[in-house]
Design a protein around this motif. Sequence first.
Motif, PDB file in Angstrom:
ATOM      1  N   VAL A 132      51.467  37.638  37.748  1.00  0.00           N
ATOM      2  CA  VAL A 132      50.891  38.129  39.238  1.00  0.00           C
ATOM      3  C   VAL A 132      49.852  39.583  39.117  1.00  0.00           C
ATOM      4  O   VAL A 132      50.675  40.507  37.989  1.00  0.00           O
ATOM      5  N   ARG A 134      47.722  42.889  40.669  1.00  0.00           N
ATOM      6  CA  ARG A 134      47.223  43.877  41.807  1.00  0.00           C
ATOM      7  C   ARG A 134      46.343  44.880  41.684  1.00  0.00           C
ATOM      8  O   ARG A 134      45.871  45.344  40.164  1.00  0.00           O
ATOM      9  N   ARG A 139      47.213  41.639  46.317  1.00  0.00           N
ATOM     10  CA  ARG A 139      47.826  40.454  44.976  1.00  0.00           C
ATOM     11  C   ARG A 139      47.416  39.387  45.040  1.00  0.00           C
ATOM     12  O   ARG A 139      47.260  38.565  45.752  1.00  0.00           O
ATOM     13  N   ASP A 141      48.351  36.144  43.530  1.00  0.00           N
ATOM     14  CA  ASP A 141      49.381  34.898  42.585  1.00  0.00           C
ATOM     15  C   ASP A 141      48.623  34.112  41.390  1.00  0.00           C
ATOM     16  O   ASP A 141      48.612  32.622  42.569  1.00  0.00           O
ATOM     17  N   HIS A 152      49.675  42.885  53.589  1.00  0.00           N
ATOM     18  CA  HIS A 152      50.470  41.778  52.970  1.00  0.00           C
ATOM     19  C   HIS A 152      49.805  40.601  53.541  1.00  0.00           C
ATOM     20  O   HIS A 152      50.708  39.546  54.015  1.00  0.00           O
TER      21      HIS A 152
END
Length: 233
Positions: A132, A134, A139, A141, A152
């Motif tokens: 992952v 950042r 974020r 993935d 989020h």
Amino acid sequence: MQNNRVLIVEDDREIAEMLARTLAEAGLDVRIAADSAEMAVEMRRAPIGLIVLDLMLPGEDGLSICRKLRAESTVPILFLTAVNGEMDRIIGLEIGADDYVTKPFNPREVLARIRSLLRRASYGPGNISNRVLRFDGWRVDPLRRLVHDPNHTRIPMTSAEFDLLLAFCHNPGQVLSREELLSLTHTGLAGPIARSVDVHVSRLRQKIEADPREPKMLITVRLGGYVFTPSVE
């Protein structure tokens, strides 16, 4: 696991069947639809791994279909376009198509592009870690191919947009030319023209920049390409 089911949405039966034979001989599971209604039926029957979409269809055209698909799905879309339809091709990329081929086309070229898109959708670019990543609260993935913003919230992306972001995240601070970006996001196979890189970068800016008109993270380098400015962890 890669979904090798390809749906060809093309009202010219001869073209559709000719392309379907080439894809089937290569081991792909191929379905054919002549318009948006038949496409919807096929998509309800089984999950589709990729859509080959003609722009000029009876009833609802390919651009409208693509726009609706992108509102609810990240399935890779390969446009079939007329040789003189440059504006339609650009618009198609802007609203979410991943690649395009102009008519008349070589079925083997279409097969190569389909294989590249399917591989990208399933695994992402080769030789890249699945850890992952950042940056600035974002974020990424690579394994699940998900992007979340600092709040989020999941940000939907096409496979081309995701692969561009992933390439930038693995090369922060480096100027990447359009040719390098094509190579990084198409694993060496024939990909869309350099102009499409600009379109996909523009779409990516719309999703990650606070003000896409004054980008701070994805900077254009004159005569060079693009550079991704955030620090990536």
